[in-house]
Enzyme design. Structure first.
Site, short mmCIF file in Angstrom:
data_model
loop_
_atom_site.label_atom_id
_atom_site.label_comp_id
_atom_site.label_asym_id
_atom_site.label_seq_id
_atom_site.Cartn_x
_atom_site.Cartn_y
_atom_site.Cartn_z
CE1 TYR A 174 -13.60 -7.94 -42.47
CE2 TYR A 174 -11.78 -9.48 -42.76
CZ TYR A 174 -12.65 -8.53 -43.29
OH TYR A 174 -12.57 -8.19 -44.63
NE ARG B 92 -14.10 3.76 -47.57
CZ ARG B 92 -13.70 4.10 -46.36
NH1 ARG B 92 -13.54 5.38 -46.06
NH2 ARG B 92 -13.43 3.20 -45.43
CB ILE C 208 -7.98 -4.80 -51.43
CG1 ILE C 208 -8.50 -6.24 -51.53
CG2 ILE C 208 -8.23 -4.05 -52.74
CD1 ILE C 208 -10.03 -6.35 -51.51
N1 LIG Z 1 -9.29 -3.96 -48.10
C1 LIG Z 1 -8.92 -5.21 -47.90
O1 LIG Z 1 -7.73 -5.52 -47.65
C2 LIG Z 1 -9.93 -6.32 -48.01
C3 LIG Z 1 -9.46 -7.63 -48.09
C4 LIG Z 1 -10.36 -8.68 -48.23
C5 LIG Z 1 -11.72 -8.41 -48.30
N2 LIG Z 1 -12.15 -7.13 -48.21
C6 LIG Z 1 -13.60 -6.89 -48.29
O2 LIG Z 1 -13.85 -6.13 -49.46
C7 LIG Z 1 -15.06 -5.36 -49.28
C8 LIG Z 1 -14.78 -3.91 -49.68
O3 LIG Z 1 -13.80 -3.39 -48.80
P1 LIG Z 1 -12.98 -2.05 -49.09
O4 LIG Z 1 -11.58 -2.38 -48.82
O5 LIG Z 1 -13.38 -1.46 -50.39
O6 LIG Z 1 -13.54 -1.17 -47.87
P2 LIG Z 1 -13.79 0.41 -47.72
O7 LIG Z 1 -12.92 1.20 -48.60
O8 LIG Z 1 -13.73 0.65 -46.24
O9 LIG Z 1 -15.29 0.55 -48.22
C9 LIG Z 1 -16.33 -0.03 -47.50
C10 LIG Z 1 -17.67 0.35 -48.13
O10 LIG Z 1 -18.70 -0.25 -47.34
C11 LIG Z 1 -19.71 0.73 -47.08
N3 LIG Z 1 -20.31 0.54 -45.77
C12 LIG Z 1 -19.66 0.23 -44.61
N4 LIG Z 1 -20.55 0.20 -43.60
C13 LIG Z 1 -21.77 0.48 -44.13
C14 LIG Z 1 -23.07 0.58 -43.57
N5 LIG Z 1 -23.31 0.39 -42.27
N6 LIG Z 1 -24.10 0.91 -44.40
C15 LIG Z 1 -23.87 1.12 -45.71
N7 LIG Z 1 -22.66 1.03 -46.29
C16 LIG Z 1 -21.62 0.71 -45.51
C17 LIG Z 1 -18.97 2.06 -47.12
O11 LIG Z 1 -19.89 3.03 -47.54
P3 LIG Z 1 -20.12 4.43 -46.77
O12 LIG Z 1 -18.82 4.86 -46.19
O13 LIG Z 1 -20.64 5.30 -47.86
O14 LIG Z 1 -21.14 4.08 -45.75
C18 LIG Z 1 -17.89 1.84 -48.17
O15 LIG Z 1 -18.37 2.19 -49.44
C19 LIG Z 1 -15.45 -5.56 -47.82
O16 LIG Z 1 -16.46 -6.53 -47.72
C20 LIG Z 1 -14.17 -6.06 -47.16
O17 LIG Z 1 -14.44 -6.82 -46.00
C21 LIG Z 1 -11.30 -6.07 -48.09
#
Ligand SMILES: NC(=O)c1ccc[n+]([C@@H]2O[C@H](COP(=O)([O-])OP(=O)(O)OC[C@H]3O[C@@H](n4cnc5c(N)ncnc54)[C@H](OP(=O)(O)O)[C@@H]3O)[C@@H](O)[C@H]2O)c1
Length: 242
Positions: free
Chosen positions: A160, A17, A193
């Site tokens: 974090y 996702r 994001i």
């Molecule tokens: N959203 C924001 O505002 C933001 C801002 C700055 C940086 N980021 C960074 O961007 C990256 C992507 O974030 P996102 O917003 O796309 O998050 P998200 O929608 O919550 O997606 C997180 C992904 O990580 C996987 N994941 C989490 N724990 C896991 C585990 N133990 N084993 C395997 N897979 C795992 C999940 O897969 P499953 O559910 O299939 O396990 C999911 O596909 C992250 O590193 C986050 O810290 C996000």
């Protein structure tokens, strides 16, 4: 001027996702074969369906990133299937915002495990394959999705921030270890994001970055010319969502 990545093999963690799905889709649009890592089978299958519109079927692997053995097995299987790994996108992450004095210790451990420890081990395990790609083609690419929380401290997110600062240090150190071979290492530091990760943060989702924008930046690094390396990219929403 940008490199053609058709036929290259890319691993994207957290591809079920959010940002990971968008990155997988963009790399597949550019002709890469994408190994989708995550745990949610339905989410991974949906990503694979979207990728299949562009390239041969993406592969799905479901390692729990907190389990080093599962992670390493999955990486070796990708290499067995496609006989190369050219791009690794360490994207998976978890975000449990809380003050340190009230945080659940389990949440702190999960953030350090998934955001930092697993990222380091995924990289370590892929490195021989990335180096083979460097030897054969003069380049390979590692993109770590960090955060603006990797560049300054944010109250209510200290643990974090610690995990993401770790990613920044690791990325720069690794680049300096392997730059001569042609390995690009880039840490992308996005602001908010619009994904499920932050849907309860109370931010204005319409103002937040789109996952596709982070994906476009990742794809740019993957195709960046051999002679230079963008080692750190900060990507902010134009208008503050907070
Ligand atoms: N959203 C924001 O505002 C933001 C801002 C700055 C940086 N980021 C960074 O961007 C990256 C992507 O974030 P996102 O917003 O796309 O998050 P998200 O929608 O919550 O997606 C997180 C992904 O990580 C996987 N994941 C989490 N724990 C896991 C585990 N133990 N084993 C395997 N897979 C795992 C999940 O897969 P499953 O559910 O299939 O396990 C999911 O596909 C992250 O590193 C986050 O810290 C996000």
């Amino acid at each position: 001027m940008l490199t053609d990545i058709t036929g290259q093999v890319a691993i994207v963690t957290g591809a079920s996702r959010g940002v990971g799905r968008a990155v997988a889709l963009r790399l597949s649009e550019l002709g890469a074969r994408v190994a989708l890592f995550g745990r949610n089978q339905a989410g991974l299958e949906r990503t694979a369906e979207l990728c299949a519109e562009h390239t041969p079927p993406a592969g799905i692997w479901t390692p729990e990133l907190g389990n080093r053995e599962e992670l390493e097995t999955a990486i070796h299987e990708v290499n067995e299937r496609w006989e190369r790994i050219d791009i690794l996108v360490n994207n998976a992450g978890v975000f449990y915002p809380d003050r340190v004095d009230s945080a659940d210790p389990f949440d702190i451990d999960r953030m350090l495990d998934v955001n930092l420890r697993a990222l380091i081990h995924a990289t370590r395990c892929c490195l021989p394959y990335l180096k083979e790609s460097c030897m054969a083609r003069g380049r390979a690419v590692l993109v770590n999705i960090a955060s603006n929380a990797g560049r300054f401290g944010i109250p209510g997110e200290a643990a974090y921030c610690a995990s993401k600062h770790g990613v920044m240090g690791f990325s720069e150190g690794l680049f300096r270890e392997e730059r001569e071979l042609g390995l690009k290492v880039c840490a992308i530091c996005p602001g908010w994001i619009a994904t499920e990760m932050v849907e309860e943060s109370g931010i204005d989702m319409d103002r937040a970055l789109r996952p596709a924008e982070v994906a476009e930046m990742t794809a740019l690094v993957a195709r960046w010319p051999d002679n230079s390396c963008p080692t750190e990219i900060r990507l902010y929403p134009q208008r503050d969502p907070a």
